[in-house]
Scaffold this motif. Sequence first.
Motif, PDB file in Angstrom:
ATOM      1  N   TYR A   5     -51.376  24.176  22.409  1.00  0.00           N
ATOM      2  CA  TYR A   5     -52.813  24.038  22.112  1.00  0.00           C
ATOM      3  C   TYR A   5     -53.337  24.706  20.753  1.00  0.00           C
ATOM      4  CZ  TYR A   5     -51.728  23.379  27.061  1.00  0.00           C
ATOM      5  OH  TYR A   5     -51.828  23.261  28.347  1.00  0.00           O
ATOM      6  N   GLY A   6     -52.572  25.495  19.262  1.00  0.00           N
ATOM      7  CA  GLY A   6     -52.677  25.485  18.187  1.00  0.00           C
ATOM      8  C   GLY A   6     -53.698  24.895  17.429  1.00  0.00           C
ATOM      9  N   LEU A  10     -57.852  26.382  16.834  1.00  0.00           N
ATOM     10  CA  LEU A  10     -58.715  26.329  15.611  1.00  0.00           C
ATOM     11  C   LEU A  10     -59.704  25.288  15.520  1.00  0.00           C
ATOM     12  CD1 LEU A  10     -58.195  27.175  12.974  1.00  0.00           C
ATOM     13  CD2 LEU A  10     -56.660  26.102  12.621  1.00  0.00           C
ATOM     14  N   ARG A  11     -59.611  23.787  15.617  1.00  0.00           N
ATOM     15  CA  ARG A  11     -60.636  23.598  15.456  1.00  0.00           C
ATOM     16  C   ARG A  11     -61.635  24.127  16.166  1.00  0.00           C
ATOM     17  NH1 ARG A  11     -57.595  17.705  16.376  1.00  0.00           N
ATOM     18  NH2 ARG A  11     -56.714  19.124  18.245  1.00  0.00           N
ATOM     19  N   THR A  12     -61.994  24.990  17.894  1.00  0.00           N
ATOM     20  CA  THR A  12     -62.824  24.420  18.533  1.00  0.00           C
ATOM     21  C   THR A  12     -62.974  26.110  17.507  1.00  0.00           C
ATOM     22  OG1 THR A  12     -61.994  24.441  20.413  1.00  0.00           O
ATOM     23  CG2 THR A  12     -63.825  25.444  20.983  1.00  0.00           C
ATOM     24  N   VAL A  30     -56.509  35.102  19.794  1.00  0.00           N
ATOM     25  CA  VAL A  30     -57.019  34.289  21.163  1.00  0.00           C
ATOM     26  C   VAL A  30     -55.456  33.815  21.466  1.00  0.00           C
ATOM     27  CG1 VAL A  30     -57.144  31.780  21.788  1.00  0.00           C
ATOM     28  CG2 VAL A  30     -58.885  32.440  20.396  1.00  0.00           C
ATOM     29  N   PHE A  31     -55.006  33.940  20.833  1.00  0.00           N
ATOM     30  CA  PHE A  31     -53.322  33.657  21.571  1.00  0.00           C
ATOM     31  C   PHE A  31     -52.628  35.229  21.779  1.00  0.00           C
ATOM     32  CE2 PHE A  31     -53.170  29.276  19.572  1.00  0.00           C
ATOM     33  CZ  PHE A  31     -52.797  28.666  20.073  1.00  0.00           C
ATOM     34  N   ILE A  32     -52.722  35.984  21.119  1.00  0.00           N
ATOM     35  CA  ILE A  32     -52.414  37.487  21.096  1.00  0.00           C
ATOM     36  C   ILE A  32     -53.397  37.913  22.700  1.00  0.00           C
ATOM     37  CG2 ILE A  32     -52.970  39.814  20.649  1.00  0.00           C
ATOM     38  CD1 ILE A  32     -52.621  39.634  17.634  1.00  0.00           C
ATOM     39  N   LYS A  48     -55.224  24.940  28.977  1.00  0.00           N
ATOM     40  CA  LYS A  48     -56.135  24.635  27.730  1.00  0.00           C
ATOM     41  C   LYS A  48     -58.020  25.148  28.224  1.00  0.00           C
ATOM     42  CE  LYS A  48     -58.576  20.165  25.905  1.00  0.00           C
ATOM     43  NZ  LYS A  48     -59.039  19.168  26.383  1.00  0.00           N
ATOM     44  N   THR A  49     -58.578  25.198  29.375  1.00  0.00           N
ATOM     45  CA  THR A  49     -59.472  25.540  29.613  1.00  0.00           C
ATOM     46  C   THR A  49     -59.535  27.205  29.456  1.00  0.00           C
ATOM     47  OG1 THR A  49     -59.904  23.917  31.236  1.00  0.00           O
ATOM     48  CG2 THR A  49     -61.392  25.700  31.752  1.00  0.00           C
TER      49      THR A  49
END
Length: 160
Positions: A5-6, A10-12, A30-32, A48-49
């Motif tokens: 999902y990286g 990133l794009r979002t 976000v990932f933290i 993803k959501t």
Amino acid sequence: MMSAYGNIVLRTAYFYMKDRHMAEDISQEVFIRAYRNWSSFRGDSSVKTWLTRITVNLCRDKAGLKMFTEQPTDPGLMERNQTVSVEEEVLKRMSNSLIFKHVLKLTQQSQEVLYLYYYLDMSTREIAEATAVPEGTIRGRLHRARAQLEDYLRKEGLGS
């Protein structure tokens, strides 16, 4: 999770912030947060959501801060060391397109719903979950955004 999902995160983040470095920082955050809160993920939505919701919330928080903080820069250094990411290049090319220019005329809410629906291929239910907005409101925003975009394009002689 980052490999799966990286790019979406990133794009979002880049879509909201329009700054590559800030988008990268937000993506890391976000990932933290996802790692720290994984035990609280109930599975009511897709991963993803869930990640998109974290991203949207962080971007909204950072955008509020960005408006009130001065960002000092050295234009001479920026031009010499400027590297263009793929996302920046795509956004630059899209901004030159007629359709994208009209999308930018829409409200931030309309841009958001069009991006999440068409670019991330999210359903209205997923968008509602990611943005904490009722699904009916999302459907209404999507309908209005499409109608406004169609109106702009019709005025340019491109619509039906």
